[in-house]
Design a protein around this motif. Structure first.
Motif, short mmCIF file in Angstrom:
data_model
loop_
_atom_site.label_atom_id
_atom_site.label_comp_id
_atom_site.label_asym_id
_atom_site.label_seq_id
_atom_site.Cartn_x
_atom_site.Cartn_y
_atom_site.Cartn_z
N GLN A 254 0.78 8.42 2.70
CA GLN A 254 1.87 6.97 3.54
C GLN A 254 2.30 7.60 4.83
O GLN A 254 3.08 6.45 4.84
CB GLN A 254 3.19 8.54 2.61
N GLU A 255 2.08 8.50 5.07
CA GLU A 255 2.54 8.42 6.89
C GLU A 255 1.69 7.51 7.76
O GLU A 255 2.32 6.73 8.91
CB GLU A 255 1.88 10.00 7.33
N GLN A 256 0.65 7.71 7.55
CA GLN A 256 -0.51 6.16 8.34
C GLN A 256 -0.11 4.90 7.43
O GLN A 256 0.56 3.81 8.60
CB GLN A 256 -1.79 5.90 6.88
N CYS A 257 1.00 4.66 6.43
CA CYS A 257 1.37 3.36 5.64
C CYS A 257 2.30 3.32 6.54
O CYS A 257 2.84 2.43 7.56
CB CYS A 257 1.84 2.91 4.24
N LEU A 258 3.58 4.17 7.21
CA LEU A 258 4.08 3.77 7.88
C LEU A 258 4.12 3.46 8.85
O LEU A 258 5.14 2.45 10.10
CB LEU A 258 5.52 5.45 7.64
N ALA A 259 3.21 4.54 9.77
CA ALA A 259 3.23 4.54 10.91
C ALA A 259 2.40 2.21 10.61
O ALA A 259 2.66 1.21 12.34
CB ALA A 259 1.85 5.13 11.47
N LEU A 260 1.58 2.56 10.62
CA LEU A 260 1.02 1.04 10.55
C LEU A 260 2.30 -0.55 10.06
O LEU A 260 1.90 -1.23 11.36
CB LEU A 260 -0.41 1.03 9.57
N ARG B 95 1.12 -0.92 -0.14
CA ARG B 95 -0.13 -0.21 -0.06
C ARG B 95 1.36 1.21 -0.40
O ARG B 95 0.52 2.10 -0.53
CB ARG B 95 -0.78 0.02 1.21
N LEU B 96 1.73 1.41 0.60
CA LEU B 96 2.44 2.17 0.87
C LEU B 96 3.70 2.33 -0.79
O LEU B 96 3.65 4.11 -0.91
CB LEU B 96 4.04 1.73 1.71
N ARG C 136 -10.20 2.73 9.67
CA ARG C 136 -9.65 4.37 8.79
C ARG C 136 -9.49 3.65 7.40
O ARG C 136 -9.36 4.45 6.73
CB ARG C 136 -8.48 4.51 9.79
N ILE C 137 -8.94 2.04 7.53
CA ILE C 137 -8.56 2.35 5.92
C ILE C 137 -9.97 1.45 5.27
O ILE C 137 -10.60 0.46 5.59
CB ILE C 137 -7.80 0.55 5.72
N HIS C 138 -10.45 2.13 4.02
CA HIS C 138 -11.30 1.64 3.67
C HIS C 138 -11.37 -0.06 2.95
O HIS C 138 -10.59 -0.16 2.40
CB HIS C 138 -11.59 2.42 1.54
N GLY C 139 -12.24 -0.77 3.41
CA GLY C 139 -12.41 -1.89 3.47
C GLY C 139 -11.09 -3.39 3.48
O GLY C 139 -11.21 -4.40 3.01
#
Length: 370
Positions: A266-272, A205-206, A346-349
């Motif tokens: 991008q920030e959300q992906c890095l945090a995840l 995803r990132l 918070r992520i769609h689907g």
């Protein structure tokens, strides 16, 4: 790549064999090592595929570029050599210029995407004369520059009103085309789904959002072109200046909103990614503690004497102490699991139920052995 594919297959076979005579807690590490190798192979295969595809498109692009440049040079010679231009001649020239202008717009439309494809394929273009690096976008810009020269030469023999009208049409057409492109990018960023809540899915995803960032950045040149044309329009006609600014502001709002959406994703992906690594690390520790405790409290079917009973009781006490001493790790595990669930929702689907089920299972196991 075919040889590497065989190596990957062999590696997977070796991994399967290793799993048959290694302890289960080592399987995760071995699997990660295998996944790393597979990922490197897949990335190399992707680059090879992109190279084949981009070279084919580049050949077509260069042929169209050469043909268009030849047409522009012919038009330039015609305008320069004309002693005078009557209406029929000027109309014919404008028609030819409009045709080549549309061709250049099409070339400009594909140049940014082709540059992105060449970059992903790890290719660089060089000028055959200067040996300096160039790009499809630079070649497209050269056509636009040559077109502007022809239009300028023709403009000296036409009225300023006609020049302004052509400039305004070019500005509006480019603005509408760019706005549609940015809206499409925004739609892709907003509708991207992620089914599986796994580390590899987060990394994929990132990569998707990083590619979207590269895509929107590749259109910065067209955005700057619009800004420059807006200034030219303002200098030629103040009545159109406010309207040009309005058109440009609408585009800029969509541009910034899309950039912000990509950046936040991008920030959300890095945090995840970081949170999932921490969650998996703590989970691994909890699994080891549970396995140790379960081995300690295993009771034989018959206890032969008092001494054996005493040892069994001592093991139970040790197990209880082990659980008590590591309670903070369980708390950390549940806290990270809850944080992970909040982010996944918070992520769609995205289906967060596997993580919830996984977390509940180990918490229940922990409570059972207390």
């Amino acid at each position: 790549m075919k040889k590497q594919q065989e190596e990957i297959s062999h590696l997977k076979e070796q991994f399967a064999k290793l799993c048959t005579f290694t302890v289960s807690e080592d399987h995760s590490l071995l699997q990660q090592r295998v996944n790393d190798c597979v990922q490197l192979y897949e990335e190399a295969a992707q680059v090879t595929e992109r190279r084949q595809e981009s070279l084919s498109k580049l050949g077509d692009f260069l042929r169209i570029y050469a043909d268009t440049l030849g047409v522009l040079q012919t038009l330039k010679e015609t305008v320069v050599g004309a002693v005078s231009l009557d209406k029929d001649k000027s109309d014919a020239l404008e028609k030819d210029i409009n045709v080549v202008s549309q061709d250049i717009d099409k070339i400009a439309g594909v140049s940014a995407a082709l540059d992105t494809a060449l970059t992903k394929a790890q290719y660089n273009l060089k000028n055959s004369i200067s040996e300096q690096r160039t790009s499809c976008r630079a070649l497209s810009d050269n056509l636009s520059l040559e077109l502007e020269k022809v239009q300028t030469l023709l403009g000296t023999k036409l009225s300023e009103a006609e020049v302004l009208e052509a400039l305004w049409k070019s500005f509006i057409d480019c603005r509408e085309r760019l706005l549609k492109t940015i809206e499409d990018i925004e739609e892709k960023a907003d509708s991207e789904e992620m089914k599986e809540p796994a580390l590899q899915a987060f990394q994929k995803r990132l990569t998707f959002f990083n590619e979207l960032e590269e895509e929107i950045n590749s259109y910065q040149h067209e955005r700057q072109w619009l800004m420059d044309k807006a200034k030219q329009i303002a200098q030629k006609d103040l009545s159109l200046a406010a309207e040009a600014d309005k058109e440009l502001n609408g585009l800029n709002i969509t541009w910034e909103d899309t950039k912000r959406l990509i950046s936040e994703s991008q920030e959300q992906c890095l945090a995840l990614i970081e949170l999932m690594k921490e969650y998996e690390h703590v989970k691994s520790f909890i699994m080891k503690v549970l396995e140790t405790v379960e081995n300690m409290i295993t009771i034989k079917s018959t206890l032969k004497d008092q001494e054996e009973i005493r040892r069994t009781i001592a093991k139970h006490e040790s197990a209880k102490n082990e659980i008590t001493e590591n309670q903070k790790e369980l708390d950390e595990f549940t806290n990270k699991g809850k944080r992970l669930l909040v982010e996944l929702k918070r992520i769609h689907g995205c289906d967060a139920r596997p993580v919830k089920k996984d977390m509940d299972y180990f918490v229940d196991q922990w409570l059972d052995v207390r």
